[in-house]
Design an enzyme around this catalytic site. Structure first.
Site, mmCIF file in Angstrom:
data_model
loop_
_atom_site.group_PDB
_atom_site.id
_atom_site.type_symbol
_atom_site.label_atom_id
_atom_site.label_comp_id
_atom_site.label_asym_id
_atom_site.label_seq_id
_atom_site.Cartn_x
_atom_site.Cartn_y
_atom_site.Cartn_z
ATOM 1 N N GLU A 75 -3.745 7.707 -3.720
ATOM 2 C CA GLU A 75 -3.700 6.442 -2.988
ATOM 3 C C GLU A 75 -3.607 5.285 -3.982
ATOM 4 O OE1 GLU A 75 -6.183 4.568 0.718
ATOM 5 O OE2 GLU A 75 -7.324 5.065 -1.079
ATOM 6 N N TYR B 233 0.850 -1.185 0.000
ATOM 7 C CA TYR B 233 0.000 0.000 0.000
ATOM 8 C C TYR B 233 0.886 1.235 0.000
ATOM 9 C CZ TYR B 233 -3.105 3.666 1.791
ATOM 10 O OH TYR B 233 -3.806 4.835 1.951
#
Length: 503
Positions: free
Chosen positions: A294, A206
């Protein structure tokens, strides 16, 4: 105002000792409002010691909080005191649009094409010439993979190695509604599909870049545990969350990018490749005026490539003036038609399921109005924000939108005249009522900006309401229209809820 009067609400006083005094006036006004029918707005009335005793501690504490907040904003906004931030709705980009932005900035994404017909999807699958193909319905809502089409097709994401199957699946997607957990019950119409190269993922991480108020600048956030909700990772294994604060003046350093890549678990050549992708994502973040980029998953493939498989980008709406090409991509097809119509007149509209329409200026006031209607037993039918810089035509169009909703049984107008001329609002209301032949009860609460003065030598507080609020009341009273006036927000809410109950 006489020659010896000094305005407490002048800009310098808000930065000096006058802040608490100004807040004290506001508190006195709301703790001890004028009785109905009094003319306190134009009278010099002494304040009792009891009233000062109650209000002073509150004003002092509020002053400390406000000064701290104001000082932080002062630093963050480049020491400019004349900055007005207007809330805007989110810019909506489809997945393929975000991927194109990333690819244009050198970020590694899957090869892909976009199609709006089944035949185009088939041809795109052939041109892609990939070992495996992923077909994705393009809607803004999440949960596409587990969604259902009204054509009977299950799932908005499909994998196949046969280009012909892509054409067959696209035929059951394009033009049909896809329902997911995040869409309305009837789903959202799919107008486009994305045909992309399917890549195997050997490891998922991530990575995100976002603006952090705590450090007044961008922060890199990453975790070697990707492909899942990062909130869950932070809650269960916080030691797997890594952060790097970026100095907005110096920019992202090579050492920071390499350290983040290492923390994400990339090794050897992949570490340098991941660091390069992180730097390119940071460049993207700056150049498009993003508030968040993101990537989840930020993964590696068995072939030794670092790829951004899925991304979410949020934009600074106040930068629209220099990001016109990006904002021109705004996908409004999934909005309610009334929202798009409202946007034409710079009105912010959100439909709700009640029967009392709310017409206000400012998002905070809109939320407070909806809340107080609910607290008094009513149900708001919408959230309509007029904003600042209002014109009479906007007021007319707002009423036109509200009265077109068959659910609306009453309208509450709640305006605070800080930067809004109340007389303009009043003229717009009377014009709308007359031309649209308003048939539902209308309750209006108009409040002007408060001006306060300390009269030297006499120690008397003088409170005046400005922004043409008195002229606005005169316009409404002289109109002869059945408009119910309210003294304050609580009074307005009770009256509008009662008007619906009595019908």
């Amino acid at each position: 105002m006489n020659e010896n009067s000094s305005p407490l609400f002048s800009p310098p006083s808000l930065w000096g000792r006058g802040l608490e005094e100004s807040l004290l006036l506001l508190l006195l006004l709301f703790l001890f409002p004028s009785p109905p029918g009094s003319d306190r707005a134009h009278a010099d009335k002494p304040v009792t010691s009891f009233q000062l005793k109650m209000a002073s501690p509150m004003a002092t504490q509020a002053g400390k909080v406000l000064r701290e907040l104001t000082w932080k904003s002062f630093l963050l906004l480049g020491k400019s005191r004349a900055v007005q931030l207007t809330p805007r709705r989110w810019l909506n980009l489809q997945e393929f649009q975000s991927k194109k932005l990333m690819a244009d900035h050198g970020v590694k994404v899957q090869r892909f094409f976009v199609a709006d017909t089944a035949n185009d999807a088939l041809e795109a699958a052939k041109r892609l010439n990939a070992k495996e193909i992923v077909l994705k319905a393009q809607i803004l809502a999440g949960g596409r993979g587990k969604g259902t089409f009204d054509s009977g097709l299950q799932g908005g994401v499909h994998l196949t190695k046969d280009p012909k199957v892509v054409g067959q699946l696209a035929k059951q997607m394009i033009g049909y509604n896809l329902a997911t957990k995040q869409t309305p019950k009837d789903g959202v119409k799919v107008n486009k599909v994305m045909i992309a190269e399917a890549l195997d993922i050997s490891r998922e991480t991530y990575f995100a870049i976002l603006m952090d108020r705590a450090c007044n600048g961008p922060v890199l956030v990453g975790s070697p545990k990707g492909g899942v909700d990062i909130e869950d990772v932070a809650a269960t294994t916080p030691e797997l969350i890594f952060k790097e604060e970026v100095d907005i003046y110096e920019g992202l350093k090579d050492s920071q990018a390499l350290r983040m890549a290492e923390n994400l678990g990339f090794k050897d050549a992949l570490k340098n490749q991941a660091a390069d992708q992180i730097k390119k994502l940071y460049t993207l973040f700056l150049e498009i005026d993003a508030t968040q980029v993101e990537v989840n998953p930020f993964g590696e493939t068995p072939e030794g490539q670092v790829v951004c498989f899925d991304a979410k980008i949020n934009f600074d709406d106040n930068a629209e003036f220099r990001q016109k090409e990006i904002f021109a991509m705004d996908d409004k097809s999934e909005n309610e038609p009334i929202e798009n119509e409202a946007a034409k007149y710079d009105l912010k509209y959100i439909g709700l399921d009640g029967n009392i329409a709310c017409f206000v200026n400012g998002a905070g006031l809109a939320m407070a109005t909806c809340d107080i209607i609910s607290l008094n037993g009513g149900k708001p039918a919408n959230f309509l924000d007029l904003g600042g810089g209002v014109k009479e035509a906007q007021v007319y169009q707002a009423f036109k939108l509200l009265t077109a909703d068959p659910k609306v049984e009453a309208i509450l107008v709640n305006i605070f005249g800080g930067i809004v001329n109340c007389a303009i609002i009043a003229n717009g209301i009377t014009k709308a009522c007359q031309e649209l032949e308003l048939k539902v009860p209308l309750v209006v609460r108009l409040e002007g900006v408060i001006r306060a003065y300390w009269k030297e030598g006499r120690k008397i507080w003088s409170i005046q309401r400005g922004t043409n609020v008195h002229e606005a009341h005169r316009i409404l009273n002289d109109s002869g229209l059945p408009i119910t006036s309210a003294n304050d927000l609580e009074d307005a809410a009770k009256k509008v809820v009662a008007s619906v109950t009595q019908q």
